[in-house]
Design an enzyme around this catalytic site. Sequence first.
Site, PDB file in Angstrom:
ATOM      1  N   LEU A 166      34.596  26.488  65.923  1.00 29.61           N
ATOM      2  CA  LEU A 166      35.211  26.017  67.160  1.00 29.61           C
ATOM      3  C   LEU A 166      34.198  26.252  68.276  1.00 29.61           C
ATOM      4  O   LEU A 166      33.555  27.313  68.318  1.00 29.61           O
ATOM      5  CB  LEU A 166      36.507  26.782  67.476  1.00 29.61           C
ATOM      6  CG  LEU A 166      37.689  26.580  66.524  1.00 29.61           C
ATOM      7  CD1 LEU A 166      38.871  27.444  66.959  1.00 29.61           C
ATOM      8  CD2 LEU A 166      38.108  25.122  66.464  1.00 29.61           C
ATOM      9  N   ASP A 167      34.033  25.281  69.158  1.00 28.22           N
ATOM     10  CA  ASP A 167      33.163  25.479  70.304  1.00 28.22           C
ATOM     11  C   ASP A 167      33.601  26.733  71.062  1.00 28.22           C
ATOM     12  O   ASP A 167      34.786  27.080  71.096  1.00 28.22           O
ATOM     13  CB  ASP A 167      33.225  24.277  71.245  1.00 28.22           C
ATOM     14  CG  ASP A 167      32.494  23.057  70.700  1.00 28.22           C
ATOM     15  OD1 ASP A 167      31.680  23.218  69.763  1.00 28.22           O
ATOM     16  OD2 ASP A 167      32.750  21.943  71.201  1.00 28.22           O
ATOM     17  N   ARG A 168      32.643  27.373  71.681  1.00 29.88           N
ATOM     18  CA  ARG A 168      32.922  28.660  72.331  1.00 29.88           C
ATOM     19  C   ARG A 168      34.139  28.645  73.272  1.00 29.88           C
ATOM     20  O   ARG A 168      34.954  29.573  73.239  1.00 29.88           O
ATOM     21  CB  ARG A 168      31.670  29.133  73.084  1.00 29.88           C
ATOM     22  CG  ARG A 168      31.833  30.496  73.722  1.00 29.88           C
ATOM     23  CD  ARG A 168      30.526  31.047  74.236  1.00 29.88           C
ATOM     24  NE  ARG A 168      30.692  32.411  74.695  1.00 29.88           N
ATOM     25  CZ  ARG A 168      29.685  33.255  74.918  1.00 29.88           C
ATOM     26  NH1 ARG A 168      28.447  32.854  74.722  1.00 29.88           N
ATOM     27  NH2 ARG A 168      29.909  34.478  75.335  1.00 29.88           N
TER      28      ARG A 168
ATOM     29  N   VAL B  24      36.810  27.019  73.137  1.00 36.10           N
ATOM     30  CA  VAL B  24      38.041  26.583  72.473  1.00 36.10           C
ATOM     31  C   VAL B  24      38.685  27.755  71.738  1.00 36.10           C
ATOM     32  O   VAL B  24      38.003  28.537  71.069  1.00 36.10           O
ATOM     33  CB  VAL B  24      37.754  25.440  71.477  1.00 36.10           C
ATOM     34  CG1 VAL B  24      39.041  24.950  70.834  1.00 36.10           C
ATOM     35  CG2 VAL B  24      37.026  24.302  72.190  1.00 36.10           C
TER      36      VAL B  24
END
Length: 249
Positions: free
Chosen positions: A69-71, A73
């Site tokens: 997951l992108d940071r 998110v």
Amino acid sequence: MGNDPIAAPAPLLPVLYEDNHLLAVIKPPGMLSQADETGEMDMVTLLKDDLKARYQKPGNVYVGLVHRLDRPVGGAMLFAKTSKAASRLSESVRSRSFDKLYVAVVHGSPEAAAGRLRHFLRKDAGRNIVSVHHKQVPDAKEAILDYAVVAKQGGLSLIAVKLLTGRSHQIRAQMAEIGCPLVYDRKYGAPAVQGEQDIALWSTSIGVAHPVTKEWLTIHAQPPKTEPWSRFRDDDFIRARSILPLEGM
């Protein structure tokens, strides 16, 4: 009294599912999925420490990262506790049988209440931002997602999103491209608002065949009851799952 059992320490993060092969937890927004050059705490390191403490394990503990997951998110994230489970889950990701559902709160509302977005994304690693293109350009990767509007409230829309490809910043960039940037996502054009928080993107459901039992496993995580999620009802988040259902449901 001296022989009373010692209570196991509580997990460091909310556990959504755990067995001998898998561990699903809620990733807090702002935490890295895996270690990088910054040396800041990441999910893999945190969970290794957590498992060692909870189960009093000596030596190294295995935690396999199978998706990211992108940071900024938060939400449901699934990890492997054995190398065999990691290998099989990674194959599910490659074959696109690892199903994920996201919810996002965006400014405005898409012109169509539901649809498929297809663009080409090119990442500028130096600035950590992607540009969106409507046809293939050098170094760009195809990005496809399905979305559906779940509810509207005060100029904002709750959107359910399923990724057909997994590109960096994909949901953020593609929703901004159609004029609906995620709330608080200044990087992709969201307006400044008072009391800004983490971007309004949440991993709400994961569906995958269990790597050992082969039974379909579904994991859900509700967003926090903070702005802008608190503008919507619990029923809205549950309904998002039926509007864009995971495979196996």
